[in-house]
Design a protein around this motif. Structure first.
Motif, PDB file in Angstrom:
ATOM      1  N   TYR A 262       0.820  -1.211   0.000  1.00 16.52           N
ATOM      2  CA  TYR A 262       0.000   0.000   0.000  1.00 16.52           C
ATOM      3  C   TYR A 262       0.855   1.263   0.000  1.00 16.52           C
ATOM      4  CZ  TYR A 262      -4.068  -2.916   1.267  1.00 16.52           C
ATOM      5  OH  TYR A 262      -5.069  -3.844   1.289  1.00 16.52           O
ATOM      6  N   VAL A 263       1.929   1.254   0.801  1.00 16.79           N
ATOM      7  CA  VAL A 263       2.804   2.421   0.911  1.00 16.79           C
ATOM      8  C   VAL A 263       4.107   2.120   0.179  1.00 16.79           C
ATOM      9  CG1 VAL A 263       3.934   4.044   2.471  1.00 16.79           C
ATOM     10  CG2 VAL A 263       1.795   2.929   3.168  1.00 16.79           C
ATOM     11  N   LEU A 264       4.411   2.921  -0.819  1.00 22.17           N
ATOM     12  CA  LEU A 264       5.580   2.672  -1.657  1.00 22.17           C
ATOM     13  C   LEU A 264       6.651   3.739  -1.436  1.00 22.17           C
ATOM     14  CD1 LEU A 264       3.697   1.837  -4.969  1.00 22.17           C
ATOM     15  CD2 LEU A 264       4.770   0.192  -3.409  1.00 22.17           C
ATOM     16  N   GLY A 265       7.908   3.326  -1.620  1.00 25.48           N
ATOM     17  CA  GLY A 265       9.025   4.241  -1.528  1.00 25.48           C
ATOM     18  C   GLY A 265       9.404   4.758  -2.902  1.00 25.48           C
ATOM     19  N   ARG A 266      10.653   5.146  -3.048  1.00 25.39           N
ATOM     20  CA  ARG A 266      11.128   5.666  -4.331  1.00 25.39           C
ATOM     21  C   ARG A 266      11.074   4.597  -5.404  1.00 25.39           C
ATOM     22  NH1 ARG A 266      16.504   9.205  -2.629  1.00 25.39           N
ATOM     23  NH2 ARG A 266      15.403  10.818  -1.415  1.00 25.39           N
ATOM     24  N   GLY A 267      10.731   5.026  -6.607  1.00 28.07           N
ATOM     25  CA  GLY A 267      10.696   4.100  -7.727  1.00 28.07           C
ATOM     26  C   GLY A 267       9.543   3.125  -7.664  1.00 28.07           C
ATOM     27  N   GLY A 268       8.592   3.380  -6.784  1.00 25.12           N
ATOM     28  CA  GLY A 268       7.445   2.482  -6.684  1.00 25.12           C
ATOM     29  C   GLY A 268       7.756   1.170  -6.009  1.00 25.12           C
ATOM     30  N   ASN A 269       8.850   1.116  -5.256  1.00 25.27           N
ATOM     31  CA  ASN A 269       9.244  -0.112  -4.562  1.00 25.27           C
ATOM     32  C   ASN A 269       8.856  -0.034  -3.077  1.00 25.27           C
ATOM     33  OD1 ASN A 269      10.615  -1.305  -6.844  1.00 25.27           O
ATOM     34  ND2 ASN A 269      12.243   0.199  -6.503  1.00 25.27           N
ATOM     35  N   PRO A 270       8.607  -1.192  -2.443  1.00 27.78           N
ATOM     36  CA  PRO A 270       8.311  -1.197  -1.005  1.00 27.78           C
ATOM     37  C   PRO A 270       9.505  -0.686  -0.215  1.00 27.78           C
ATOM     38  CG  PRO A 270       7.672  -3.283  -2.024  1.00 27.78           C
ATOM     39  CD  PRO A 270       8.475  -2.529  -3.039  1.00 27.78           C
ATOM     40  N   TYR A 271       9.259  -0.152   0.963  1.00 33.04           N
ATOM     41  CA  TYR A 271      10.356   0.282   1.828  1.00 33.04           C
ATOM     42  C   TYR A 271      11.167  -0.936   2.258  1.00 33.04           C
ATOM     43  CZ  TYR A 271       8.880   5.121   2.146  1.00 33.04           C
ATOM     44  OH  TYR A 271       8.585   6.432   1.842  1.00 33.04           O
ATOM     45  N   ALA A 272      12.470  -0.748   2.373  1.00 29.79           N
ATOM     46  CA  ALA A 272      13.375  -1.869   2.640  1.00 29.79           C
ATOM     47  C   ALA A 272      13.259  -2.392   4.067  1.00 29.79           C
ATOM     48  CB  ALA A 272      14.815  -1.454   2.360  1.00 29.79           C
ATOM     49  N   SER A 273      12.882  -1.539   5.020  1.00 28.07           N
ATOM     50  CA  SER A 273      12.832  -1.970   6.417  1.00 28.07           C
ATOM     51  C   SER A 273      11.877  -1.103   7.219  1.00 28.07           C
ATOM     52  CB  SER A 273      14.225  -1.898   7.044  1.00 28.07           C
ATOM     53  OG  SER A 273      14.646  -0.536   7.151  1.00 28.07           O
ATOM     54  N   GLY A 274      11.529  -1.586   8.410  1.00 25.85           N
ATOM     55  CA  GLY A 274      10.699  -0.795   9.302  1.00 25.85           C
ATOM     56  C   GLY A 274      11.383   0.485   9.722  1.00 25.85           C
TER      57      GLY A 274
END
Length: 355
Positions: A262-274
């Protein structure tokens, strides 16, 4: 940048393990197996030796390079044990990272005896007085490592066991109020990443690390009702299964870019860690002039609201994924005490004992 390794042969075994062999230059039929992660310094070192037609000697493990029976040897051996567990999926990379950071101070003098006297450990704890929580975490990490070492006959006793903590925990994260949520959403509008993040936190009660994995794959239908089902990332948590409320569903579909979570980081990728997700959420809080609030406070505020609405410990456990009643009791007990205090004062006023 992709790097080509002429003569490199990659083979993936049924177990998933990848092994590498190198065909020496000018020797088409010969194969030399090498080790290491592709692209690493050790891998490149072994590759060029094998490419020249020689079998490379494996690099010594960090523990083997330390003085025998030293604290350096023990810490390195413990890290190697944890690395193996991370590879096997039985320990998280986050745990390994924390252990490395906490125990790194023992490597300042790697040649000292591996069993540090209790009084010396207390001295180290005292020198960390400016950061008491970190000091206690350091002693706990040493104690866990020493317990591991005792089982393997490296040392005869655990001198860190039972050392008193110097840090007193406060009430933890500040719970969010309804006004705080309104202020946050006034800054972060419909369709933005923080807008989605806040709605997921509010309507699921999930922890910040679960924001890195929750997504469409967590959605399901139970008895004809749309729902979310997931196992929280925190070790020991119980599976959470809650209705997928229309408000949350609408929020998760509001962003232009949709992806695995649901929440994406840069480049449309999931966040790497909590940790990276938590850091980003803290930035969003500051942008809304809510510097003293955090993602965990949303969960804490939700727990208190549920308790105030009369939800039992077990209902809160079901929503927040608590595996033990004592965790949810923290919130219900606080509300119960407030209500009991109101009732008691009402009786005192009614009795007229205070005039």
């Amino acid at each position: 940048m992709k790097i080509d390794y002429p003569g490199l042969i990659t083979q993936k075994l049924p177990s998933g393990t990848v092994i590498y062999r190198v065909r020496p230059a000018g020797q088409h039929s010969k194969r030399i197996q090498i080790s290491g992660y592709i692209g690493s310094e050790e891998f490149i070192r072994q590759y060029w030796i094998a490419r020249a037609g020689k079998k490379p000697d494996p690099e010594k493990k960090p523990s083997e390079q330390e003085k025998p029976k030293s604290i350096g040897f023990l810490v390195r051996a413990y890290f190697e044990y944890l690395e193996a567990r991370v590879s096997a999926g039985t320990t998280s990379a986050k745990t390994l990272k924390k252990k490395r950071n906490l125990l790194a101070r023992l490597l300042d003098k790697p040649g000292r005896e591996m069993l540090i006297p209790r009084e010396k450990l207390i001295e180290m704890q005292d020198r960390m007085g400016a950061t008491p929580a970190q000091a206690d975490a350091f002693i706990e990490a040493v104690s866990v490592m020493y317990a591991w070492a005792v089982e393997r006959k490296h040392i005869p006793e655990n001198t860190a066991k039972g050392i008193k903590q110097v840090y007193s925990k406060g009430d933890g994260a500040t719970p969010w109020k309804a006004a705080d949520v309104k202020a946050f959403l006034a800054t972060h509008k419909y369709g933005s990443k923080p807008y989605v993040a806040m709605h997921v936190l509010l309507w699921t009660g999930c922890r910040i690390e679960d924001l890195t994995t929750l997504g469409r794959k967590s959605e399901c239908v139970i008895d004809g009702i749309e729902a979310l089902r997931w196992l929280p990332n925190k070790k020991g948590s119980s599976e959470v299964c809650i209705p997928l409320f229309e408000t949350l569903k609408k929020a998760t579909r509001s962003t232009k870019v949709q992806g695995a979570t649901y929440v994406l980081g840069r480049g449309g990728n999931p966040y790497a860690s909590g940790d990276s997700m938590s850091s980003m959420f803290k930035t969003w809080c500051r942008e809304a002039n809510l510097d003293d609030l955090s993602a965990h406070g949303v969960r804490k505020g939700l727990a208190e609201i549920l308790a105030e609405l009369g939800c039992s410990q077990y209902e809160i456990m079901a929503i927040l994924g608590h595996s033990e009643a004592k965790t949810s009791e923290v919130y219900t007990r606080r509300v119960e005490r407030w209500k009991l205090a109101q009732t008691a004062m009402g009786k005192v006023v009614e009795a007229g004992v205070l005039g």
